[in-house]
Design a protein around this motif. Sequence first.
Motif, short mmCIF file in Angstrom:
data_model
loop_
_atom_site.label_atom_id
_atom_site.label_comp_id
_atom_site.label_asym_id
_atom_site.label_seq_id
_atom_site.Cartn_x
_atom_site.Cartn_y
_atom_site.Cartn_z
N TYR A 34 40.31 49.08 45.79
CA TYR A 34 39.96 50.35 45.16
C TYR A 34 41.17 51.27 45.07
O TYR A 34 41.34 51.99 44.10
N ILE A 35 42.00 51.23 46.10
CA ILE A 35 43.18 52.11 46.11
C ILE A 35 44.15 51.69 45.01
O ILE A 35 44.80 52.51 44.38
N LEU A 43 43.56 50.63 42.14
CA LEU A 43 43.01 50.89 40.79
C LEU A 43 43.16 49.66 39.91
O LEU A 43 42.72 48.59 40.28
N ASP A 44 43.87 49.80 38.78
CA ASP A 44 43.99 48.64 37.88
C ASP A 44 45.27 47.85 38.12
O ASP A 44 45.67 47.05 37.29
N HIS A 45 45.91 48.05 39.28
CA HIS A 45 47.16 47.33 39.57
C HIS A 45 47.01 46.41 40.78
O HIS A 45 47.96 46.21 41.53
N ARG A 46 45.81 45.84 40.93
CA ARG A 46 45.51 44.99 42.09
C ARG A 46 46.43 43.77 42.14
O ARG A 46 46.94 43.41 43.19
N ASN A 47 46.65 43.18 40.99
CA ASN A 47 47.49 41.97 40.95
C ASN A 47 48.91 42.26 41.40
O ASN A 47 49.51 41.46 42.12
N THR A 48 49.42 43.39 40.97
CA THR A 48 50.80 43.74 41.32
C THR A 48 50.91 44.01 42.82
O THR A 48 51.87 43.57 43.46
N ASP A 103 50.90 40.75 44.46
CA ASP A 103 52.21 40.10 44.32
C ASP A 103 53.21 40.67 45.32
O ASP A 103 54.03 39.94 45.88
N TYR A 104 53.13 41.99 45.50
CA TYR A 104 54.05 42.65 46.44
C TYR A 104 53.81 42.10 47.85
O TYR A 104 54.75 41.75 48.56
N TRP A 147 52.52 39.27 48.54
CA TRP A 147 52.94 37.86 48.49
C TRP A 147 54.43 37.74 48.80
O TRP A 147 54.87 36.89 49.57
N ASP A 186 43.79 39.69 44.73
CA ASP A 186 43.82 38.85 43.53
C ASP A 186 43.00 37.59 43.84
O ASP A 186 43.51 36.63 44.43
N LYS A 224 42.00 35.27 42.09
CA LYS A 224 42.31 34.03 41.37
C LYS A 224 43.66 33.43 41.77
O LYS A 224 44.15 32.53 41.10
N PHE A 225 44.28 33.96 42.80
CA PHE A 225 45.65 33.57 43.16
C PHE A 225 45.64 32.18 43.83
O PHE A 225 45.69 32.05 45.05
N ILE A 275 54.41 36.65 38.77
CA ILE A 275 54.94 37.94 39.24
C ILE A 275 55.56 38.71 38.08
O ILE A 275 55.33 39.91 37.93
N ASP A 334 52.65 40.05 36.00
CA ASP A 334 51.91 41.13 36.68
C ASP A 334 52.73 42.42 36.76
O ASP A 334 52.24 43.49 36.42
N PHE A 335 53.97 42.28 37.22
CA PHE A 335 54.82 43.47 37.36
C PHE A 335 55.07 44.10 36.00
O PHE A 335 55.07 45.31 35.86
N SER A 357 51.94 45.86 34.79
CA SER A 357 51.73 47.07 35.58
C SER A 357 52.72 48.15 35.19
O SER A 357 52.35 49.32 35.09
N HIS A 387 38.57 53.88 36.89
CA HIS A 387 38.83 52.55 37.46
C HIS A 387 38.00 52.28 38.71
O HIS A 387 37.95 51.14 39.18
N LEU A 388 37.40 53.33 39.29
CA LEU A 388 36.59 53.12 40.50
C LEU A 388 35.10 53.16 40.19
O LEU A 388 34.28 52.99 41.07
N GLU A 446 37.61 50.40 33.42
CA GLU A 446 37.69 48.98 33.80
C GLU A 446 37.27 48.07 32.63
O GLU A 446 37.61 46.91 32.60
N ASN A 468 40.39 46.74 31.19
CA ASN A 468 41.35 46.08 32.09
C ASN A 468 41.15 44.57 32.08
O ASN A 468 40.28 44.06 32.79
N LYS A 496 43.98 42.54 32.34
CA LYS A 496 45.31 42.05 32.73
C LYS A 496 45.21 40.77 33.57
O LYS A 496 45.93 39.81 33.33
N TYR A 519 46.20 34.81 33.94
CA TYR A 519 45.74 33.46 34.25
C TYR A 519 45.35 32.67 32.99
O TYR A 519 44.69 31.64 33.09
#
Lengths: 273, 255
Positions: free
Chosen positions: A45-46, A48-53, A56-57, A59, A90, A92-93, B49, B52-53, B56, B176-177, B208, B211, B213, B218
């Motif tokens: 939740y924190i 937001l829409d950058h969960r994957n990033t 990755d961080y 990771w 993530d 699906k990782f 990566i 994603d980066f 983002s 987004h929440l 959402e 979203n 991404k 994948y």
Amino acid sequence: MKKFFYVFLLFLIVINLSYRLDEIRGVKEKVEEILYLPKGEILKYIALDHRNTLSDYFWLLFIQYYGHHLQTDLQFPYLYPITDIITDLDEKFLHAYTFGSVNIAHHLKDKLSVKKLLMKAMYKNPEKWEYPFWMGFLNYVFFKDYKTAGIFFKLSTFKKDAPPVCYRFYAFTYYKKLKNLEIALKLWEYMYNSVKSEVEKEIAKDYIKRTIMKIHMRDLNILIKKFKEKEGYSPLSLRELLEKGYIKEIPKHPYDGYYIIRGDTVESIIPKR
Amino acid sequence: MKGIIAIAKNTFKELVRQKIFFIIVIFGFSLLFISFFLYPLSVGEQSKIIRDFGLSAITFFNTILVIIVGGSLLHKEFDKRTIYLIVTTPVERREIIIGKFFGFLVLILINIIGMSIFHQILIFLTDGKFDLKIFIALYPFIFEISIIISILIFFSTFTGVIFSAFMGFIFYVIGHLIESLKLFSEISKSLFLKIISYFLYYFLPNLEHFNIKNNIVYGEIPKKEYFLFSTSYGLIYIILLLYISSLIFEKKEFK
């Protein structure tokens, strides 16, 4: 030019001071700080829409943590909690699930954590064949739980796009070819060819060597037994087995060591690294 | 229509001159570039990566840019007192709102395209091939950013710069929440709370919906229906917000 030099000099001093401060403060591994964060479900939740990033961080931090301990103490107490956070962020990782579970099985022999991680993977990605296959694989080669391995190999065959390898290993377990070292070897070879990272390849390579060594020792022990039955005494060396035609050649030790016959059994001598 | 184009052009030119715009854009490009150097640490996950980066960086920095700059879109006209000049021309008030929206949106679109091209170059340097699917992830993002611009314009019509920017940020977070609100309404035992939370869930903008991404990284492309419905949802929300903003702006008295 002079001004540029002053700026450059100040930058150098700042970098040097930062480095020294790190040493004075004894900056801990960042990865352990992840554990003080809320659970992955809340972090989602924190982010937001950058969960994957964010995943990755974590990771990247995880890889640093893994690499550091691999070269130092070989202690990995946080493997599961960190992988759990990464895969919460993530879902699906694939590589985080497989890398994490292989290493938990290899270094910690923690069957429960492997099960928890891969069950989560299967729950979150029910269409993927990789996770039940991986569960079967780890149960087969690490935990020797052949029955569970068979169930998961079977489950992997039900998934869309399941490759022939799923059917092949399900067939092996179905025809009760359990505790079979050749199957274990095939599984490790499959892993070696399919994983992406050098770290996993190294693990697979090591297990391939271990399994080849076990196969050699199993076969040699059978031949020693045969030799004793026929000749009335145990062979003194492998050369004797070779000379009397029991083997065509002395098997090459996978770790560049050698096999010796002591009493009625063969022993493996691995040179110290 | 001419009025809208004139206002849009003027808004675009004004925004391009702002220093904050360049600072944020440089930050965005820097993050994209840094992701390229992370690959030795990624253990086989460099492709993921970098995608994603990159995504983002493109979405985050453009959102920040919209929130910081968007709040002052209308207020600049009040501060410089140019609004008095504009309202005396044949340009209608609703055209000012729509023109401001499009002027800003075009700038953001150019920025998104520029960053995406740079992102594609980095992907090419990593994988040896371009990944044009990434553009599919950015298509719904354009609607997300357009909704945020509309929200900022809406609040700008009756509040100050800081409050508008703050509300833009709040709506971005809520957007987004919001899916947890649905969860809350499902588990709530009180009928009143259930109705309120369901109403808010469907009434507030659900960002959402834009979203995808994770799916795109994948290689999972959503069905055609998704694009049809998300486009319609985005367009109608934008029209609704801009229409309400125009109504408020038309009633506004300039002192």
